[in-house]
Design an enzyme around this catalytic site. Structure first.
Site, PDB file in Angstrom:
ATOM      1  N   SER A   1       0.798  -1.226   0.000  1.00 41.00           N
ATOM      2  CA  SER A   1       0.000   0.000   0.000  1.00 41.00           C
ATOM      3  C   SER A   1       0.832   1.279   0.000  1.00 41.00           C
ATOM      4  CB  SER A   1      -0.944   0.010   1.210  1.00 41.00           C
ATOM      5  OG  SER A   1      -0.207   0.005   2.413  1.00 41.00           O
ATOM      6  N   ARG A   2       2.070   1.207   0.513  1.00 42.47           N
ATOM      7  CA  ARG A   2       2.860   2.438   0.652  1.00 42.47           C
ATOM      8  C   ARG A   2       4.312   2.209   0.252  1.00 42.47           C
ATOM      9  NH1 ARG A   2       2.695   4.311   6.524  1.00 42.47           N
ATOM     10  NH2 ARG A   2       2.958   2.097   6.908  1.00 42.47           N
TER      11      ARG A   2
ATOM     12  N   ASN B   1       7.364  -8.106   0.369  1.00 43.51           N
ATOM     13  CA  ASN B   1       7.865  -6.774   0.700  1.00 43.51           C
ATOM     14  C   ASN B   1       7.525  -6.325   2.122  1.00 43.51           C
ATOM     15  OD1 ASN B   1       8.680  -3.846   0.051  1.00 43.51           O
ATOM     16  ND2 ASN B   1       6.486  -3.639   0.479  1.00 43.51           N
TER      17      ASN B   1
ATOM     18  N   SER C   1      17.447  -6.178   2.799  1.00 41.36           N
ATOM     19  CA  SER C   1      17.951  -4.868   3.191  1.00 41.36           C
ATOM     20  C   SER C   1      19.461  -4.926   3.281  1.00 41.36           C
ATOM     21  CB  SER C   1      17.386  -4.482   4.567  1.00 41.36           C
ATOM     22  OG  SER C   1      18.089  -3.378   5.105  1.00 41.36           O
TER      23      SER C   1
ATOM     24  N   TYR D   1      16.195  -6.691  12.969  1.00 39.57           N
ATOM     25  CA  TYR D   1      15.907  -6.501  11.541  1.00 39.57           C
ATOM     26  C   TYR D   1      16.985  -7.168  10.687  1.00 39.57           C
ATOM     27  CZ  TYR D   1      14.308  -3.811   7.409  1.00 39.57           C
ATOM     28  OH  TYR D   1      13.811  -3.423   6.185  1.00 39.57           O
TER      29      TYR D   1
ATOM     30  N   LYS E   1      16.174 -10.178   8.059  1.00 37.82           N
ATOM     31  CA  LYS E   1      16.473 -10.042   6.630  1.00 37.82           C
ATOM     32  C   LYS E   1      17.604 -10.972   6.204  1.00 37.82           C
ATOM     33  CE  LYS E   1      13.407  -6.869   5.605  1.00 37.82           C
ATOM     34  NZ  LYS E   1      12.226  -7.229   4.798  1.00 37.82           N
TER      35      LYS E   1
END
Length: 243
Positions: free
Chosen positions: A10-11, A89, A141, A154, A158
């Site tokens: 959505s973003r 994503n 990332s 994170y 990832k």
């Protein structure tokens, strides 16, 4: 009906990817979102303006039951639809030094990126194998490749997806399914809005943050038939942040 599913579509980078995939007019775009329905509807509207079709699907990628229920319901309503492209994503950050990190902040970040990859991809993988074609692109990332202090959770999430990408790529390659990862550096989105851009650009040889559209161009290529001999790769898109 051939479809492309983008989680967290959505973003930001996700929205840019939806629009890029819409440009080929080859796919019905499935825009997954969790909470921001206005943003999801805006992205859908932009996909339609490009001339493609699409719809929004709400589910939290980290919740296995919710993913299975939402996708089963969609599949039952669209028995002839084939998902050929999956872009994993969806991701969240809960930054902080490891010594002060709560179990909740560790778990939420791991669940969204790593279990989210499993929940969505595992739902479709048998269908893809039967169809003998597929493109899976996992958004990772720079943190998952080199590690970033303050982002141990994170980076772990990832980094695990990077390893999963390489393993799965080998399992499904004979069936014409490619699995690749895209590792953005600093990209101008809501997620990086809080960062000190002036300070951080000093680390970036290209001397600027990247744009979501630049990442989407790369994903669009990997999701296309032109990229049929690229699999198990992690492609960095970071302005030369380390080399």
């Amino acid at each position: 009906m051939k479809c492309a599913l983008v989680t967290g579509g959505s973003r930001g980078i996700g929205s840019a990817i939806c629009k890029k995939l819409a440009e080929s007019k080859e796919y019905h775009i499935l825009i997954n979102y969790q909470s921001n329905v206005e943003a999801a509807e805006k992205t859908l509207e932009e996909v339609k303006q490009i001339g493609a079709t699409g719809e929004i699907i709400k589910f939290n990628v980290s919740d296995a039951t919710e993913v299975t229920e939402a996708l089963t319901k969609w599949q039952d309503a669209n028995p002839n639809a084939i998902v050929e492209v999956i872009v994993n994503n969806a991701g969240i950050t809960k930054d902080g030094l490891f010594m002060w990190m709560s179990y909740e902040d560790w778990n939420n970040v791991i669940n969204t990126s790593l279990n989210g990859f499993f929940n969505v991809t595992n739902f479709f993988i048998q269908k893809m194998l039967r169809n003998k074609y597929g493109r899976i692109v996992n958004m990772v990332s720079v943190s998952g490749v080199k590690g970033t202090p303050g982002q141990t959770n994170y980076s772990a999430a990832k980094g695990a997806v990077v390893a999963a990408t390489k393993a799965l790529a080998q399992e499904v390659a004979k069936r014409n399914i490619t699995v690749n990862a895209v590792a953005p550096g600093f990209i101008r989105t809501d997620m990086t809005g809080e960062l000190d851009e002036k300070e951080l650009v000093k680390m970036i040889p290209i001397n600027r943050f990247g744009e979501a559209e630049e990442v989407a161009d790369l994903v669009g290529f990997l999701a296309s038939r032109k990229a049929s001999y690229i699999t198990g790769e992690v492609i960095n898109i970071n302005g030369g942040i380390y080399s």
